[in-house]
Design an enzyme around this catalytic site. Structure first.
Site, PDB file in Angstrom:
ATOM      1  CD  GLU A   1      -3.746   6.097   2.524  1.00  9.35           C
ATOM      2  OE1 GLU A   1      -3.546   6.724   3.571  1.00  9.35           O
ATOM      3  OE2 GLU A   1      -3.557   4.872   2.418  1.00  9.35           O
TER       4      GLU A   1
ATOM      5  CD  GLU B   1      -2.947   0.945   2.351  1.00  4.69           C
ATOM      6  OE1 GLU B   1      -3.448   1.977   2.827  1.00  4.69           O
ATOM      7  OE2 GLU B   1      -3.266  -0.203   2.731  1.00  4.69           O
TER       8      GLU B   1
ATOM      9  CG  HIS C   1      -7.496   4.470   3.206  1.00  2.00           C
ATOM     10  ND1 HIS C   1      -7.801   5.544   3.998  1.00  2.00           N
ATOM     11  CD2 HIS C   1      -6.365   3.933   3.702  1.00  2.00           C
ATOM     12  CE1 HIS C   1      -6.885   5.664   4.935  1.00  2.00           C
ATOM     13  NE2 HIS C   1      -6.000   4.696   4.783  1.00  2.00           N
TER      14      HIS C   1
END
Length: 174
Positions: free
Chosen positions: A40, A14, A90
């Site tokens: 995100e 991520e 997210h």
């Protein structure tokens, strides 16, 4: 780092680069076997577009509360699906964002065929943060939690949660 952790069966890597570094995402993605996620901090589907269209990520992860809400998330999810990119929201913060993200996931069709490994192939996934957070664990009169390996979608009007006014008052900033 990505090559070093690849042998540990990591589900995804991520945000390996600065959000604006699309070329960096592409380079990381080309060099490691772990699926790459990002997005995100993209605040609209327009912001996520470049990551998706250039296939700089395998998984797009907009934050429901930061990217424009449910409608904008659905736009991003549709764009991702058209390009074979998985969509996993997210989720960090309050129970409100968690409930909204669960409703989005419940409304999405299966993920498009991708190169990501099982068990995530075509399955909607929720990033279910388990760090202590009273705004997630106490703010709703009925907390959202795991039931086996699933997180049920809250039922009822709106997002299916009721805010505990006493908890809200405790964390209110004057």
């Amino acid at each position: 780092m990505g090559r070093g952790i690849a042998r540990h069966d990591i589900s995804w890597f991520e945000e390996p680069c600065l959000p604006e570094d699309i070329q960096g995402y592409l380079e990381v993605k080309a060099r490691i076997p772990i699926p790459i996620s990002g997005g995100e901090v993209e605040y609209t589907s327009f912001g996520a577009r470049e990551l998706i269209v250039r296939r700089a990520v395998d998984i797009i992860q907009p934050d429901t509360c930061g990217c424009g809400g449910i409608t904008e998330c659905m736009r991003t999810a549709a764009l991702a699906r058209a390009f074979g990119v998985q969509y996993f929201p997210h989720v960090w913060g309050s129970v409100v964002g968690l409930a909204a993200s669960l409703h989005i996931l419940a409304a999405l069709p299966p993920c498009p065929p991708t190169g990501n490994p099982s068990p995530y192939y075509q399955e909607p996934l929720l990033e279910f943060d388990r760090n202590p957070n009273p705004l997630r664990e106490e703010l709703s009169t009925v907390p959202i939690g795991l039931e086996g390996d699933r997180v049920p979608v809250p039922q009822g009007p709106g997002l299916g949660i009721s805010i505990d006014e006493k908890v809200l008052a405790r964390y209110r900033v004057a």
